[in-house]
Enzyme design. Structure first.
Site, PDB file in Angstrom:
ATOM      1  CG  HIS A 210      37.490  46.595  50.158  1.00  0.00           C
ATOM      2  ND1 HIS A 210      36.665  45.802  50.905  1.00  0.00           N
ATOM      3  CD2 HIS A 210      37.233  46.271  48.865  1.00  0.00           C
ATOM      4  CE1 HIS A 210      35.949  45.026  50.115  1.00  0.00           C
ATOM      5  NE2 HIS A 210      36.260  45.289  48.865  1.00  0.00           N
TER       6      HIS A 210
HETATM    7  C1  UD1 Z   1      39.072  44.580  44.137  1.00  0.00           C
HETATM    8  C2  UD1 Z   1      37.726  44.494  43.430  1.00  0.00           C
HETATM    9  C3  UD1 Z   1      36.608  44.596  44.462  1.00  0.00           C
HETATM   10  C4  UD1 Z   1      36.785  43.562  45.559  1.00  0.00           C
HETATM   11  C5  UD1 Z   1      38.174  43.664  46.171  1.00  0.00           C
HETATM   12  C6  UD1 Z   1      38.378  42.522  47.137  1.00  0.00           C
HETATM   13  C7  UD1 Z   1      37.574  45.415  41.144  1.00  0.00           C
HETATM   14  C8  UD1 Z   1      37.143  46.570  40.334  1.00  0.00           C
HETATM   15  N1  UD1 Z   1      37.558  45.591  42.484  1.00  0.00           N
HETATM   16  O1  UD1 Z   1      39.160  45.847  44.735  1.00  0.00           O
HETATM   17  O2  UD1 Z   1      35.359  44.369  43.832  1.00  0.00           O
HETATM   18  O3  UD1 Z   1      35.805  43.776  46.552  1.00  0.00           O
HETATM   19  O4  UD1 Z   1      39.160  43.559  45.115  1.00  0.00           O
HETATM   20  O5  UD1 Z   1      39.405  42.779  48.044  1.00  0.00           O
HETATM   21  O6  UD1 Z   1      37.932  44.407  40.608  1.00  0.00           O
HETATM   22  N2  UD1 Z   1      46.888  46.636  46.102  1.00  0.00           N
HETATM   23  C9  UD1 Z   1      48.023  46.236  46.760  1.00  0.00           C
HETATM   24  N3  UD1 Z   1      48.333  44.905  46.762  1.00  0.00           N
HETATM   25  C10 UD1 Z   1      47.579  43.971  46.135  1.00  0.00           C
HETATM   26  C11 UD1 Z   1      46.432  44.396  45.464  1.00  0.00           C
HETATM   27  C12 UD1 Z   1      46.090  45.720  45.455  1.00  0.00           C
HETATM   28  O7  UD1 Z   1      48.753  47.050  47.333  1.00  0.00           O
HETATM   29  O8  UD1 Z   1      47.920  42.766  46.189  1.00  0.00           O
HETATM   30  C13 UD1 Z   1      46.524  48.084  46.130  1.00  0.00           C
HETATM   31  C14 UD1 Z   1      47.064  48.841  44.928  1.00  0.00           C
HETATM   32  O9  UD1 Z   1      47.388  50.145  45.366  1.00  0.00           O
HETATM   33  C15 UD1 Z   1      45.859  48.888  44.014  1.00  0.00           C
HETATM   34  C16 UD1 Z   1      44.704  48.991  44.996  1.00  0.00           C
HETATM   35  O10 UD1 Z   1      45.099  48.190  46.099  1.00  0.00           O
HETATM   36  O11 UD1 Z   1      45.895  49.972  43.126  1.00  0.00           O
HETATM   37  C17 UD1 Z   1      43.386  48.489  44.443  1.00  0.00           C
HETATM   38  O12 UD1 Z   1      43.497  47.161  43.929  1.00  0.00           O
HETATM   39  P1  UD1 Z   1      42.426  46.614  42.837  1.00  0.00           P
HETATM   40  O13 UD1 Z   1      42.666  45.179  42.600  1.00  0.00           O
HETATM   41  O14 UD1 Z   1      42.410  47.520  41.668  1.00  0.00           O
HETATM   42  O15 UD1 Z   1      41.043  46.837  43.537  1.00  0.00           O
HETATM   43  P2  UD1 Z   1      40.567  46.507  45.022  1.00  0.00           P
HETATM   44  O16 UD1 Z   1      40.279  47.784  45.727  1.00  0.00           O
HETATM   45  O17 UD1 Z   1      41.500  45.537  45.654  1.00  0.00           O
HETATM   46  N1  UDP Z   2      39.000  38.265  54.569  1.00  0.00           N
HETATM   47  C1  UDP Z   2      40.191  37.728  55.061  1.00  0.00           C
HETATM   48  N2  UDP Z   2      41.069  38.566  55.684  1.00  0.00           N
HETATM   49  C2  UDP Z   2      40.835  39.890  55.862  1.00  0.00           C
HETATM   50  C3  UDP Z   2      39.616  40.431  55.354  1.00  0.00           C
HETATM   51  C4  UDP Z   2      38.739  39.582  54.701  1.00  0.00           C
HETATM   52  O1  UDP Z   2      40.421  36.532  54.932  1.00  0.00           O
HETATM   53  O2  UDP Z   2      41.698  40.590  56.431  1.00  0.00           O
HETATM   54  C5  UDP Z   2      38.072  37.364  53.829  1.00  0.00           C
HETATM   55  C6  UDP Z   2      36.621  37.358  54.278  1.00  0.00           C
HETATM   56  O3  UDP Z   2      36.385  36.440  55.306  1.00  0.00           O
HETATM   57  C7  UDP Z   2      35.910  36.941  52.997  1.00  0.00           C
HETATM   58  C8  UDP Z   2      36.733  37.632  51.910  1.00  0.00           C
HETATM   59  O4  UDP Z   2      38.012  37.884  52.499  1.00  0.00           O
HETATM   60  O5  UDP Z   2      35.992  35.536  52.818  1.00  0.00           O
HETATM   61  C9  UDP Z   2      36.085  38.920  51.462  1.00  0.00           C
HETATM   62  O6  UDP Z   2      36.974  39.650  50.678  1.00  0.00           O
HETATM   63  P1  UDP Z   2      36.826  41.208  50.442  1.00  0.00           P
HETATM   64  O7  UDP Z   2      36.078  41.841  51.548  1.00  0.00           O
HETATM   65  O8  UDP Z   2      38.196  41.724  50.143  1.00  0.00           O
HETATM   66  O9  UDP Z   2      36.029  41.266  49.071  1.00  0.00           O
HETATM   67  P2  UDP Z   2      34.485  41.406  48.678  1.00  0.00           P
HETATM   68  O10 UDP Z   2      33.777  40.233  49.232  1.00  0.00           O
HETATM   69  O11 UDP Z   2      34.007  42.717  49.215  1.00  0.00           O
HETATM   70  O12 UDP Z   2      34.505  41.455  47.185  1.00  0.00           O
END
Ligand code: UD1
Ligand code: UDP
Length: 372
Positions: A210
């Protein structure tokens, strides 16, 4: 009797929930000393990225939901600043806990610091030394603004001291994400996700990707075609983050193959049951590098660097680089990885939250905070 101290925790994204849930449970257990207020910024809002975890991990409904949603970095940060300030003024906490490194973490720390409310950063001191990652900026901001720095690996202490942090602010408490894993292990073991997904235990690869550096451009096309290729050798199951799903759509990727299963994001218990039953994991997640280290399962990290080097030095994590062509090596690397002896870092033992709450009990004033 001394008044109860008020702890306000911030969650906003999926990984924040696992880091705060066990602290919430410990604060509830010590309810005669502490009152806990939970704020969900709503950075993640889809049920399978937010509510499902609060429910599964037993945290319940947040006291405040800020509904900040998606947007640019500035928009997300600004919305948290504007919407959190009145909440902090109303709730008047003695401390604000911010977990991890997402935009909600840095924004909440900035909001609290302007109101002179002490901050505790859970998972402090991690550094990738790569400022092109938004998370690195968020970590630096949160650490600089926090009075209580809760660390879970030895290099975090060195990183903070190198940045001039006073050692007395650092508390080596362990890893609250592992607390969640320890607490949920019986439910994870009872779930049997492999059977549910028609997979043979120990035979398949779990994938999550991601990070913008990998998924927001052509590297994702290469990654998907390599996954289709290795799926001929071993089944691949890939719960797809919404950012990645959107990027697949924009890049016109149609990666269906008999042995590559794309799922929507799955809940915590189901995900870790899939991981526990797998041969190994390919990921760019931060948290999953730690969970596989704890479980002793091979993990291949598709990133140029990691802010969690303890997982490569002591654990089962192998850094492949930001190099999707290396996915083709994974089946062979898995065979080698099984030979590797790995250790679990010190204090990744399910008791980090107790240590954090002990530190709070020692450090928080017994009179309520003065909010400017
Ligand atoms: C965010 C965090 C990242 C973390 C990740 C965990 C920042 C800068 N990034 O990344 O560090 O590893 O969360 O998963 O804070 N979207 C949906 N539904 C949702 C949320 C997001 O569709 O509920 C889509 C939207 O198109 C959005 C994109 O995902 O623009 C990115 O979401 P965003 O929260 O900005 O960053 P993540 O890539 O989720
Ligand atoms: N995770 C989950 N379902 C998924 C993918 C990840 O429950 O489909 C959990 C995973 O076990 C961990 C957390 O989400 O506890 C990690 O989140 P993510 O990878 O989105 O964020 P990051 O740790 O990279 O910030």
């Amino acid at each position: 009797m001394a008044p109860r101290r008020k702890v306000l925790s911030i969650v906003g994204t999926r990984p924040n929930m696992m880091k705060i849930a066990p602290i919430a449970a410990e604060l509830a257990r010590r309810g005669d000393e502490f009152e806990h207020v939970l704020v969900d910024t709503g950075q993640h809002y889809d049920r399978e990225l937010s509510e499902i975890f609060l429910e599964e991990l037993g945290v319940g409904e947040p006291d405040y939901s800020l509904g900040v949603g998606s947007g640019s970095h500035a928009q997300q940060t600004a919305r948290v600043l504007e919407r959190l300030e009145p909440v902090l003024l109303e709730a008047g906490p003695d401390v604000v806990l911010v977990p991890g490194d997402v935009n909600s973490t840095a924004a909440a720390a900035l909001t609290a610091s302007k109101l002179l409310i002490p901050i505790g950063h859970v998972e402090a001191g991690l550094r990738s030394f790569d400022r092109t990652m938004p998370e690195e900026i968020n970590r630096i901001v949160a650490d600089q603004l926090s009075e209580l720095l809760f660390i879970h690996s030895p290099e975090a202490r060195d990183n903070l001291i190198d940045e001039g942090v006073f050692e007395g602010r650092i508390h080596d408490v362990g890893n609250t994400m592992i607390d969640s894993l320890v607490a949920m292990r019986p439910r994870i073991e009872a779930f049997d996700a492999p059977t549910e997904h028609g997979l043979e235990r120990g035979s398949y690869l779990v994938v999550t990707l991601h990070r913008p550096a990998l998924v927001d451009g052509p590297l994702l096309v290469e990654a998907m075609s390599r996954l289709v290729e290795i799926a001929e050798e071993m089944p691949v199951v890939f719960p797809v983050h919404p950012r990645t799903r959107a990027a697949m759509g924009a890049l016109g990727i149609e990666s269906a193959s008999e042995h590559l299963t794309l799922l929507d994001p799955v809940g915590y218990v189901e995900f870790l049951s899939l991981v526990e039953g797998s041969a190994g994991v390919l990921t760019d997640s931060g948290g999953i590098q730690e969970e596989t280290t704890y479980l002793g399962l091979p993990c291949f990290t598709l990133r140029a660097n990691t802010e969690r080097p303890v997982t490569t030095a002591m654990g089962t994590n192998v850094l492949l680089g930001l190099a999707p062509e290396r996915i083709s090596e994974v089946p062979a690397l898995l065979a080698e990885a099984r030979e590797k002896e790995a250790k679990v870092p010190e204090r990744w033992d399910g008791r980090a939250s107790q240590r954090i709450v002990d530190v709070l009990a020692r450090h928080l004033p017994e009179t309520p905070a003065v909010v400017a």
